[in-house]
Design a protein around this motif. Structure first.
Motif, mmCIF file in Angstrom:
data_model
loop_
_atom_site.group_PDB
_atom_site.id
_atom_site.type_symbol
_atom_site.label_atom_id
_atom_site.label_comp_id
_atom_site.label_asym_id
_atom_site.label_seq_id
_atom_site.Cartn_x
_atom_site.Cartn_y
_atom_site.Cartn_z
ATOM 1 N N PRO A 171 2.096 -20.500 -8.153
ATOM 2 C CA PRO A 171 1.801 -20.236 -9.193
ATOM 3 C C PRO A 171 0.712 -19.279 -9.329
ATOM 4 O O PRO A 171 0.266 -18.568 -10.499
ATOM 5 C CB PRO A 171 1.373 -21.201 -9.953
ATOM 6 N N SER A 172 -0.062 -18.947 -8.106
ATOM 7 C CA SER A 172 -1.328 -17.826 -8.242
ATOM 8 C C SER A 172 -1.008 -16.784 -7.137
ATOM 9 O O SER A 172 -1.889 -16.031 -6.890
ATOM 10 C CB SER A 172 -2.623 -18.750 -7.901
ATOM 11 N N ILE A 173 0.518 -16.512 -7.109
ATOM 12 C CA ILE A 173 0.786 -15.309 -6.302
ATOM 13 C C ILE A 173 0.049 -13.964 -6.990
ATOM 14 O O ILE A 173 0.374 -13.861 -8.300
ATOM 15 C CB ILE A 173 2.309 -15.164 -6.133
ATOM 16 N N VAL A 174 -0.200 -12.930 -6.018
ATOM 17 C CA VAL A 174 -0.424 -11.620 -6.400
ATOM 18 C C VAL A 174 0.059 -10.733 -5.582
ATOM 19 O O VAL A 174 -0.086 -10.843 -4.409
ATOM 20 C CB VAL A 174 -2.174 -11.697 -6.592
ATOM 21 N N LEU A 175 0.490 -9.507 -6.128
ATOM 22 C CA LEU A 175 1.061 -8.386 -5.448
ATOM 23 C C LEU A 175 0.081 -7.344 -5.826
ATOM 24 O O LEU A 175 -0.119 -7.065 -7.062
ATOM 25 C CB LEU A 175 2.489 -7.983 -5.884
ATOM 26 N N ILE A 176 -0.439 -6.547 -5.096
ATOM 27 C CA ILE A 176 -1.276 -5.551 -5.037
ATOM 28 C C ILE A 176 -0.759 -4.256 -4.639
ATOM 29 O O ILE A 176 -0.225 -4.184 -3.468
ATOM 30 C CB ILE A 176 -2.818 -5.649 -4.500
ATOM 31 N N ILE A 177 -0.552 -3.411 -5.568
ATOM 32 C CA ILE A 177 0.036 -2.101 -5.337
ATOM 33 C C ILE A 177 -0.870 -1.154 -5.603
ATOM 34 O O ILE A 177 -1.589 -0.814 -6.336
ATOM 35 C CB ILE A 177 1.275 -1.700 -6.511
ATOM 36 N N THR A 178 -1.393 -0.474 -4.478
ATOM 37 C CA THR A 178 -2.668 0.419 -4.137
ATOM 38 C C THR A 178 -2.261 1.898 -4.795
ATOM 39 O O THR A 178 -3.493 2.409 -5.315
ATOM 40 C CB THR A 178 -2.792 0.478 -2.631
ATOM 41 N N GLY A 179 -1.192 2.562 -4.842
ATOM 42 C CA GLY A 179 -1.307 3.928 -5.024
ATOM 43 C C GLY A 179 -0.876 4.294 -6.641
ATOM 44 O O GLY A 179 -0.177 3.421 -7.213
ATOM 45 N N PRO A 180 -1.259 5.539 -6.938
ATOM 46 C CA PRO A 180 -0.750 5.920 -8.090
ATOM 47 C C PRO A 180 0.746 6.509 -8.153
ATOM 48 O O PRO A 180 1.294 6.654 -6.956
ATOM 49 C CB PRO A 180 -1.812 7.093 -8.315
ATOM 50 N N PRO A 181 1.359 6.995 -9.242
ATOM 51 C CA PRO A 181 2.557 7.544 -9.114
ATOM 52 C C PRO A 181 2.429 8.640 -8.268
ATOM 53 O O PRO A 181 1.576 9.518 -8.279
ATOM 54 C CB PRO A 181 2.939 7.986 -10.500
ATOM 55 N N GLY A 182 3.468 8.857 -7.330
ATOM 56 C CA GLY A 182 3.662 10.011 -6.395
ATOM 57 C C GLY A 182 3.603 11.510 -7.047
ATOM 58 O O GLY A 182 4.245 11.623 -8.251
ATOM 59 N N PRO A 183 3.040 12.240 -6.655
ATOM 60 C CA PRO A 183 2.480 13.649 -7.606
ATOM 61 C C PRO A 183 3.543 14.647 -7.459
ATOM 62 O O PRO A 183 3.668 15.548 -7.911
ATOM 63 C CB PRO A 183 1.295 14.259 -6.724
ATOM 64 N N HIS A 184 4.563 14.552 -6.300
ATOM 65 C CA HIS A 184 5.738 15.415 -5.968
ATOM 66 C C HIS A 184 6.724 15.482 -6.653
ATOM 67 O O HIS A 184 7.781 16.291 -6.637
ATOM 68 C CB HIS A 184 6.009 15.382 -4.644
ATOM 69 N N PRO B 250 0.891 -1.231 -0.046
ATOM 70 C CA PRO B 250 0.033 -0.069 -0.116
ATOM 71 C C PRO B 250 0.770 1.225 -0.131
ATOM 72 O O PRO B 250 1.442 1.959 1.021
ATOM 73 C CB PRO B 250 -0.705 -0.305 1.214
ATOM 74 N N SER B 251 1.165 1.666 -1.310
ATOM 75 C CA SER B 251 1.839 2.719 -1.266
ATOM 76 C C SER B 251 1.743 3.529 -2.532
ATOM 77 O O SER B 251 1.214 2.992 -3.485
ATOM 78 C CB SER B 251 3.544 2.396 -1.184
ATOM 79 N N ARG B 252 2.343 4.619 -2.777
ATOM 80 C CA ARG B 252 2.388 5.136 -3.989
ATOM 81 C C ARG B 252 3.521 4.890 -4.657
ATOM 82 O O ARG B 252 4.365 4.259 -4.195
ATOM 83 C CB ARG B 252 2.393 6.904 -3.910
ATOM 84 N N ILE B 253 3.605 5.044 -6.166
ATOM 85 C CA ILE B 253 4.654 4.650 -6.894
ATOM 86 C C ILE B 253 5.515 5.749 -6.887
ATOM 87 O O ILE B 253 5.618 6.743 -7.332
ATOM 88 C CB ILE B 253 4.208 4.217 -8.244
#
Length: 169
Positions: free
Chosen positions: A73-86, A49-52
């Motif tokens: 084989p069914s592993i999933v990585l979820i990345i929650t945030g968009p690219p950081g705006p700064h 859970p972070s911005r990119i």
């Protein structure tokens, strides 16, 4: 039906009776994400859970998922945030991450029955800001917090994972 010579119309499937979204108190957006990406059979689900931004070391997380897909084989990585705006360089970092994901064949497809290893960037799924309810629901469906950040101001996701009882890596 064929084996027992019973017409298919006479065979009934009885659902489990468990409504996971209610048991886990999931918000509607999380249920939508689960359904869209067919996460019902994903294992393990790793949450980042972070911005990119480059300091989050997301490429390392993708490398690890690529290595673990042999065993899970069914592993999933979820990345929650968009690219950081700064920092304008964050968008090019995002592009690098998507290319790496593609090279490793970890790019998710729309719900098509494929339940292979995947890296999901929620920023590609929705432009909407993810509410705290959605983030907390994502913690509840995750098997682990995977947080390979090189630098943190305070590390709130680590505290959130601890409160929810999610293992922290």
């Amino acid at each position: 039906s064929e084996l027992l010579r019973i017409p298919p119309s006479e065979i009934f499937a009885i659902p489990s009776g468990i409504e996971y979204e209610k048991v886990l108190n999931l918000d509607p957006k999380t249920v939508e994400i689960i359904n869209y990406f067919s996460l019902e059979n994903a294992f393990p689900i790793l949450l980042l859970p972070s911005r990119i931004t480059r300091r989050k070391n997301i490429e390392f997380a993708i490398d690890v998922v690529n290595e673990l897909k042999t065993y899970y084989p069914s592993i999933v990585l979820i990345i929650t945030g968009p690219p950081g705006p700064h920092n304008p360089k964050n968008q090019s970092y995002f592009d690098e991450l998507k290319e790496l994901t593609s090279r490793y064949d970890l790019t998710p497809t729309k719900k098509d029955g494929k339940n292979g290893a995947r890296v999901i960037f929620l920023a590609e799924y929705t432009d909407a800001f993810l509410s705290l309810e959605t983030i907390y629901s994502l913690f509840r469906i995750s098997d682990a917090l995977f947080f390979p950040s090189l630098q943190e101001g305070f590390g709130i996701p680590i505290l959130e994972a601890g409160i929810t009882g999610v293992p922290i890596f």
